[in-house]
Design a protein around this motif. Structure first.
Motif, PDB file in Angstrom:
ATOM      1  N   ALA A 241       4.967   5.122  16.452  1.00 31.08           N
ATOM      2  CA  ALA A 241       4.226   5.325  15.207  1.00 31.08           C
ATOM      3  C   ALA A 241       4.990   4.645  14.076  1.00 31.08           C
ATOM      4  O   ALA A 241       6.208   4.499  14.137  1.00 31.08           O
ATOM      5  CB  ALA A 241       4.062   6.809  14.903  1.00 31.08           C
ATOM      6  N   VAL A 242       4.258   4.217  13.079  1.00 30.86           N
ATOM      7  CA  VAL A 242       4.879   3.601  11.912  1.00 30.86           C
ATOM      8  C   VAL A 242       4.276   4.237  10.656  1.00 30.86           C
ATOM      9  O   VAL A 242       3.057   4.325  10.527  1.00 30.86           O
ATOM     10  CB  VAL A 242       4.653   2.073  11.895  1.00 30.86           C
ATOM     11  CG1 VAL A 242       5.249   1.469  10.641  1.00 30.86           C
ATOM     12  CG2 VAL A 242       5.238   1.424  13.132  1.00 30.86           C
ATOM     13  N   TYR A 243       5.164   4.692   9.794  1.00 30.54           N
ATOM     14  CA  TYR A 243       4.717   5.329   8.553  1.00 30.54           C
ATOM     15  C   TYR A 243       5.179   4.500   7.355  1.00 30.54           C
ATOM     16  O   TYR A 243       6.245   3.892   7.403  1.00 30.54           O
ATOM     17  CB  TYR A 243       5.311   6.735   8.408  1.00 30.54           C
ATOM     18  CG  TYR A 243       4.878   7.676   9.489  1.00 30.54           C
ATOM     19  CD1 TYR A 243       3.805   8.539   9.286  1.00 30.54           C
ATOM     20  CD2 TYR A 243       5.535   7.696  10.711  1.00 30.54           C
ATOM     21  CE1 TYR A 243       3.403   9.407  10.273  1.00 30.54           C
ATOM     22  CE2 TYR A 243       5.140   8.568  11.720  1.00 30.54           C
ATOM     23  CZ  TYR A 243       4.067   9.420  11.492  1.00 30.54           C
ATOM     24  OH  TYR A 243       3.660  10.270  12.473  1.00 30.54           O
ATOM     25  N   VAL A 244       4.380   4.532   6.316  1.00 32.10           N
ATOM     26  CA  VAL A 244       4.779   3.880   5.076  1.00 32.10           C
ATOM     27  C   VAL A 244       4.799   4.937   3.974  1.00 32.10           C
ATOM     28  O   VAL A 244       3.861   5.727   3.853  1.00 32.10           O
ATOM     29  CB  VAL A 244       3.805   2.746   4.696  1.00 32.10           C
ATOM     30  CG1 VAL A 244       4.099   2.234   3.298  1.00 32.10           C
ATOM     31  CG2 VAL A 244       3.917   1.602   5.675  1.00 32.10           C
ATOM     32  N   VAL A 245       5.885   4.972   3.223  1.00 25.76           N
ATOM     33  CA  VAL A 245       5.955   5.855   2.061  1.00 25.76           C
ATOM     34  C   VAL A 245       5.895   4.975   0.828  1.00 25.76           C
ATOM     35  O   VAL A 245       6.747   4.104   0.640  1.00 25.76           O
ATOM     36  CB  VAL A 245       7.248   6.694   2.056  1.00 25.76           C
ATOM     37  CG1 VAL A 245       7.297   7.567   0.803  1.00 25.76           C
ATOM     38  CG2 VAL A 245       7.326   7.550   3.292  1.00 25.76           C
ATOM     39  N   TYR A 246       4.874   5.173   0.014  1.00 32.43           N
ATOM     40  CA  TYR A 246       4.693   4.320  -1.158  1.00 32.43           C
ATOM     41  C   TYR A 246       4.096   5.137  -2.284  1.00 32.43           C
ATOM     42  O   TYR A 246       3.740   6.299  -2.104  1.00 32.43           O
ATOM     43  CB  TYR A 246       3.782   3.137  -0.805  1.00 32.43           C
ATOM     44  CG  TYR A 246       2.344   3.513  -0.587  1.00 32.43           C
ATOM     45  CD1 TYR A 246       1.937   4.148   0.564  1.00 32.43           C
ATOM     46  CD2 TYR A 246       1.384   3.248  -1.566  1.00 32.43           C
ATOM     47  CE1 TYR A 246       0.627   4.515   0.757  1.00 32.43           C
ATOM     48  CE2 TYR A 246       0.061   3.611  -1.376  1.00 32.43           C
ATOM     49  CZ  TYR A 246      -0.313   4.240  -0.202  1.00 32.43           C
ATOM     50  OH  TYR A 246      -1.625   4.606  -0.025  1.00 32.43           O
ATOM     51  N   ALA A 247       4.002   4.536  -3.449  1.00 30.31           N
ATOM     52  CA  ALA A 247       3.413   5.225  -4.596  1.00 30.31           C
ATOM     53  C   ALA A 247       1.955   4.820  -4.685  1.00 30.31           C
ATOM     54  O   ALA A 247       1.639   3.663  -4.936  1.00 30.31           O
ATOM     55  CB  ALA A 247       4.145   4.857  -5.879  1.00 30.31           C
ATOM     56  N   GLN A 248       1.101   5.794  -4.454  1.00 34.87           N
ATOM     57  CA  GLN A 248      -0.324   5.510  -4.553  1.00 34.87           C
ATOM     58  C   GLN A 248      -0.655   5.365  -6.024  1.00 34.87           C
ATOM     59  O   GLN A 248      -0.247   6.199  -6.838  1.00 34.87           O
ATOM     60  CB  GLN A 248      -1.074   6.683  -3.947  1.00 34.87           C
ATOM     61  CG  GLN A 248      -2.517   6.401  -3.691  1.00 34.87           C
ATOM     62  CD  GLN A 248      -3.228   7.669  -3.275  1.00 34.87           C
ATOM     63  OE1 GLN A 248      -2.608   8.672  -2.979  1.00 34.87           O
ATOM     64  NE2 GLN A 248      -4.536   7.611  -3.269  1.00 34.87           N
ATOM     65  N   PHE A 249      -1.386   4.328  -6.377  1.00 32.33           N
ATOM     66  CA  PHE A 249      -1.658   4.095  -7.784  1.00 32.33           C
ATOM     67  C   PHE A 249      -3.017   4.649  -8.159  1.00 32.33           C
ATOM     68  O   PHE A 249      -4.041   4.020  -7.918  1.00 32.33           O
ATOM     69  CB  PHE A 249      -1.593   2.592  -8.087  1.00 32.33           C
ATOM     70  CG  PHE A 249      -1.631   2.300  -9.547  1.00 32.33           C
ATOM     71  CD1 PHE A 249      -0.485   2.340 -10.298  1.00 32.33           C
ATOM     72  CD2 PHE A 249      -2.826   2.009 -10.174  1.00 32.33           C
ATOM     73  CE1 PHE A 249      -0.512   2.083 -11.649  1.00 32.33           C
ATOM     74  CE2 PHE A 249      -2.871   1.752 -11.536  1.00 32.33           C
ATOM     75  CZ  PHE A 249      -1.708   1.794 -12.263  1.00 32.33           C
ATOM     76  N   LYS A 250      -3.015   5.858  -8.729  1.00 27.08           N
ATOM     77  CA  LYS A 250      -4.298   6.434  -9.154  1.00 27.08           C
ATOM     78  C   LYS A 250      -4.600   6.015 -10.582  1.00 27.08           C
ATOM     79  O   LYS A 250      -5.717   5.685 -10.930  1.00 27.08           O
ATOM     80  CB  LYS A 250      -4.248   7.948  -9.068  1.00 27.08           C
ATOM     81  CG  LYS A 250      -4.330   8.435  -7.635  1.00 27.08           C
ATOM     82  CD  LYS A 250      -4.508   9.932  -7.593  1.00 27.08           C
ATOM     83  CE  LYS A 250      -4.742  10.418  -6.177  1.00 27.08           C
ATOM     84  NZ  LYS A 250      -4.389  11.834  -6.051  1.00 27.08           N
ATOM     85  N   SER A 251      -3.597   6.082 -11.424  1.00 24.34           N
ATOM     86  CA  SER A 251      -3.699   5.626 -12.804  1.00 24.34           C
ATOM     87  C   SER A 251      -2.269   5.398 -13.255  1.00 24.34           C
ATOM     88  O   SER A 251      -1.338   5.810 -12.575  1.00 24.34           O
ATOM     89  CB  SER A 251      -4.371   6.690 -13.663  1.00 24.34           C
ATOM     90  OG  SER A 251      -3.432   7.693 -13.984  1.00 24.34           O
TER      91      SER A 251
END
Lengths: 83, 288
Positions: free
Chosen positions: B168-178
């Motif tokens: 499995a591969v996971y990515v942790v990132y900042a989702q840009f909502k606003s």
């Protein structure tokens, strides 16, 4: 007329109406004229020409796909560069 | 007047600090605008790719394509953490790092072996500091990511997944909502979860060249790369948004502090003048 958009991951490179599209499919060039049947094909590496003899724009594309539905042509490619 | 001198020095430093934070705020605002444009510009490609894959995807494909393989048990997983290269953006990096740590803990609780990949100086710095082995790290792309950066990051990992060394591969990132809301997000990009078919999905009778299978297998890696690319652009935009708000509140705080300092300074100045006058008048009165 065909409504064409050329899309790369980073941006939309072209959006507009042209009368013909010639694209480098995975097994050779494919030409699209208005009223083409719905088509989905993979792209190879080569030159994409919009309009007759590339009058409306020429792009170098690499991989991705080309989709035709009701005179809407979508060229979605991983790497595209205007020539 | 020792106190007055001290206050004056503090006023000066606060002023120059405010000048810096205000400039950084303005820089972040203009960078945010460009980063936002990139987020917007990345949408058509992602939508087009998602549409096609969801329209050609059938559950039977899952057994044949390595990128769709659902391992019966996760034994080894990779976590790719995206952070900024620089600080001074509030809790942005700290939040991402915390999210990644929670994910790693959760995985280890299920006795999954975890390897860590990093994009961005802050994340790799932290995990090195706490003594975690770092499998791979890249810095210097967080501000202006390109699709090539995304492939450079993920292609090696994707190959390992195909080989079966990773489950499995996971990515942790900042989702840009606003610009004000960039929640840290952990999402699993491999095995590929095909996008949900969009409503009204009557697939026209395509001529498919080559076969649907071949098209899907060719487009899946593009889809994975694009997910990484989007995570990169969103993180980049989030960083600028976070920096702008951090610098804005720093500037506001400096302004508040300045007015307080100025008031105190003027008050002590006035008090000392009053006192001097009183002394002179008192002295003169004593002479008469």
């Amino acid at each position: 007329m065909l409504k064409v958009s050329v899309i790369s991951p980073e941006k939309t490179l072209f959006e507009g109406e042209v009368d013909a599209v010639v694209a480098p499919a995975f097994d050779g060039e494919v030409g699209i004229l208005p009223q083409h049947a719905p088509l989905m094909t993979l792209l190879g590496y080569g030159e994409l020409r919009l309009g007759l003899a590339g009058a409306s724009g020429r792009f170098r594309v690499n991989g991705g796909f080309l989709q035709v539905i009701h005179d809407h042509v979508r060229v979605v490619t991983e790497a595209a560069e205007a020539l | 007047m020792a106190k007055g001198k001290e206050l004056k020095a503090r006023i000066r430093t606060t002023e120059s600090t405010r000048k810096i934070t205000r400039t950084m705020e303005m820089v972040a605002t203009s960078k945010l605008k460009r980063a936002l444009d990139r987020v917007q510009a990345a949408r058509p490609y992602a939508n087009a790719l998602g549409d096609v894959i969801s329209s050609l995807y059938t559950p039977e494909l899952a057994e044949r394509f390595p990128l769709l393989r659902q391992p019966e048990q996760e034994r080894r997983a990779a976590v790719l953490l995206m952070t900024a290269d620089r600080g001074l953006c509030g809790g942005f990096n700290a939040n991402l790092i915390r999210e990644a740590r929670h994910l790693v803990e959760r995985l280890r609780d299920r006795s999954v072996e975890v390897e860590l990949h990093f994009e961005g100086r802050r994340g790799v710095g932290y995990f090195r500091y706490i003594g975690e082995p770092v499998t791979a790290s890249r810095i210097g792309i967080s501000e202006r990511p390109t699709a090539d950066d995304a492939s450079a990051l993920i292609d090696g990992i994707m190959r390992q997944f195909i080989d079966g060394t990773l489950d499995a591969v996971y990515v942790v990132y900042a989702q840009f909502k606003s610009p004000l809301s960039t929640p840290p997000t952990a999402s699993r990009i491999l095995p590929v979860t095909p996008p949900a078919r969009t409503a009204g999905g009557t697939v026209p009778d395509y001529i498919l060249a080559p076969s649907a299978d071949a098209i899907v297998s060719e487009l899946l890696p593009l889809y994975v790369r694009n997910q990484v690319y989007r995570a990169l652009v969103e993180t980049a935009a989030g960083e600028q948004g976070a920096r702008r708000s951090a610098m804005k509140s720093a500037t506001d705080n400096a302004t508040d502090m300045l007015s307080l300092l100025r008031r105190t300074y003027n008050r002590t100045r006035q008090a000392s003048i009053t006192q001097e006058i009183a002394e002179i008048v008192g002295g003169a009165a004593a002479l008469e």
